[in-house]
Motif scaffolding. Structure first.
Motif, short mmCIF file in Angstrom:
data_model
loop_
_atom_site.label_atom_id
_atom_site.label_comp_id
_atom_site.label_asym_id
_atom_site.label_seq_id
_atom_site.Cartn_x
_atom_site.Cartn_y
_atom_site.Cartn_z
N LEU A 87 0.81 -1.22 0.00
CA LEU A 87 0.00 0.00 0.00
C LEU A 87 0.84 1.26 0.00
N GLY A 88 2.07 1.13 0.46
CA GLY A 88 2.95 2.30 0.53
C GLY A 88 2.96 2.90 1.92
N VAL A 89 3.38 4.16 1.99
CA VAL A 89 3.46 4.87 3.27
C VAL A 89 2.11 5.51 3.56
N MET A 90 1.52 5.13 4.69
CA MET A 90 0.20 5.61 5.07
C MET A 90 0.30 6.56 6.27
N THR A 91 -0.68 7.45 6.38
CA THR A 91 -0.78 8.33 7.53
C THR A 91 -1.74 7.72 8.53
N VAL A 92 -1.27 7.53 9.77
CA VAL A 92 -2.08 6.87 10.81
C VAL A 92 -1.98 7.69 12.10
N PRO A 93 -2.94 7.51 13.00
CA PRO A 93 -2.83 8.16 14.32
C PRO A 93 -1.58 7.69 15.04
N PHE A 94 -1.00 8.55 15.86
CA PHE A 94 0.23 8.17 16.55
C PHE A 94 0.30 8.84 17.92
N LEU A 95 1.18 8.29 18.77
CA LEU A 95 1.50 8.89 20.06
C LEU A 95 2.82 9.63 19.94
N GLY A 96 2.92 10.76 20.60
CA GLY A 96 4.16 11.53 20.54
C GLY A 96 5.26 10.95 21.41
N GLU A 97 4.89 10.06 22.35
CA GLU A 97 5.89 9.47 23.24
C GLU A 97 5.27 8.27 23.95
N ALA A 98 6.08 7.26 24.23
CA ALA A 98 5.62 6.10 24.98
C ALA A 98 6.80 5.49 25.73
N ASP A 99 6.51 4.99 26.93
CA ASP A 99 7.53 4.28 27.71
C ASP A 99 7.80 2.93 27.07
N ILE A 100 9.07 2.55 26.97
CA ILE A 100 9.44 1.28 26.35
C ILE A 100 9.47 0.21 27.43
N ARG A 101 8.52 -0.71 27.37
CA ARG A 101 8.43 -1.79 28.36
C ARG A 101 9.04 -3.08 27.88
N LEU A 102 9.17 -3.23 26.56
CA LEU A 102 9.62 -4.51 26.01
C LEU A 102 10.41 -4.28 24.73
N LEU A 103 11.50 -5.03 24.60
CA LEU A 103 12.25 -5.07 23.34
C LEU A 103 11.86 -6.37 22.62
N VAL A 104 11.40 -6.24 21.39
CA VAL A 104 11.02 -7.40 20.60
C VAL A 104 12.07 -7.59 19.52
N CYS A 105 12.88 -8.63 19.68
CA CYS A 105 13.97 -8.90 18.74
C CYS A 105 13.48 -9.91 17.71
N LEU A 106 13.36 -9.49 16.47
CA LEU A 106 12.81 -10.33 15.42
C LEU A 106 13.88 -11.24 14.86
N TRP A 146 0.85 -10.47 25.12
CA TRP A 146 0.96 -11.22 26.36
C TRP A 146 2.19 -10.77 27.15
N ALA A 147 3.31 -10.58 26.45
CA ALA A 147 4.55 -10.21 27.12
C ALA A 147 4.45 -8.81 27.75
N VAL A 148 3.92 -7.86 27.01
CA VAL A 148 3.79 -6.50 27.55
C VAL A 148 2.83 -6.49 28.73
N ARG A 149 1.74 -7.24 28.61
CA ARG A 149 0.79 -7.32 29.72
C ARG A 149 1.47 -7.86 30.98
N ARG A 150 2.33 -8.86 30.81
CA ARG A 150 3.02 -9.43 31.98
C ARG A 150 4.01 -8.45 32.57
N VAL A 151 4.76 -7.74 31.73
CA VAL A 151 5.72 -6.76 32.24
C VAL A 151 4.99 -5.65 33.00
N LEU A 152 3.87 -5.21 32.48
CA LEU A 152 3.12 -4.16 33.17
C LEU A 152 2.60 -4.65 34.52
N ALA A 153 2.21 -5.92 34.59
CA ALA A 153 1.64 -6.45 35.82
C ALA A 153 2.69 -6.82 36.85
N TYR A 154 3.82 -7.39 36.40
CA TYR A 154 4.80 -7.94 37.33
C TYR A 154 6.19 -7.31 37.21
#
Length: 212
Positions: A87-106, A146-154
């Protein structure tokens, strides 16, 4: 102190080749998707956003570490832009900042152990839990949630590593009220008497005895 405000103790800023999504659409649930070009960062971001997340930044992310917390923000020129393959580059809603709770290494699924040890990585001096994910798998977005939910909880990704079976009870005769079945298959301990076929039929002699 300046103007009555306390200065931050420690601040670092850097720009990374990565993608960041707020998994639950708020500032507290950011995850940073890391991997080489073509590893599926933008594709996984699309699935996370489609499942209720919000884009923070795609392709380039500004990382700021302050007082032991790492946050992500988009470069001004790329804010709200998301590449969707086909589809190409799309314009979507975004947050200006967020706390990083998890690193997802692909990485490839063949490189991920079934019970992989929990690890963390330093991001601008901040220790953040790391999850290995194959972005091509259908469950990839669910695993991240699931991982982010667990980090936020524990505050950690650690979970139960082994299931220790309970020791077997010592062998011996079970009490009457705990036996499941008798030899003929009827339940025990319920006060079940003999069936009709086992009762002797009354005859004339019996009737005479009763009359007498």
């Amino acid at each position: 102190m300046t103007g009555g405000r306390r200065a931050a103790k420690f601040v670092t800023m850097d720009t990374m080749h990565a993608t960041c999504v707020s998994v639950f659409g708020d500032r507290l649930s950011g995850c940073l998707l890391l991997g080489p070009s073509g590893s599926g960062k933008s594709d996984l971001a699309v699935r996370l956003i489609d499942g209720g997340g919000t884009l923070v930044a795609d392709d380039r992310v500004i990382i700021t570490a302050r007082d032991g917390l790492a946050t992500a923000a988009p470069p001004p020129l790329l804010a709200g832009l998301l590449e969707i393959r086909g589809l190409g580059v799309m314009t979507v809603p975004f947050l200006g900042e967020a706390d990083i709770r998890l690193l997802v290494c692909l990485t490839n699924a063949d490189d991920i152990e079934r019970m992989a040890p929990i690890t963390s990585q330093h991001l601008n001096g901040v220790d953040i839990p790391c999850l290995l994910v194959d972005a091509s798998k259908a469950s990839a977005a669910a695993r991240v949630r699931w991982a982010v939910r667990r980090v936020l909880a524990y505050g950690t990704l650690n979970s139960v590593k082994t299931l220790v079976p309970k020791p077997a009870a010592e062998s011996g005769p079970a009490p009457d009220n705990e036996r499941d079945r008798s030899a003929d298959g009827t339940e025990c301990g319920v006060g079940v008497g003999p069936g009709p076929e086992s009762r002797p039929e009354s005859g004339p002699e019996d009737n005479e005895d009763r009359d007498g």
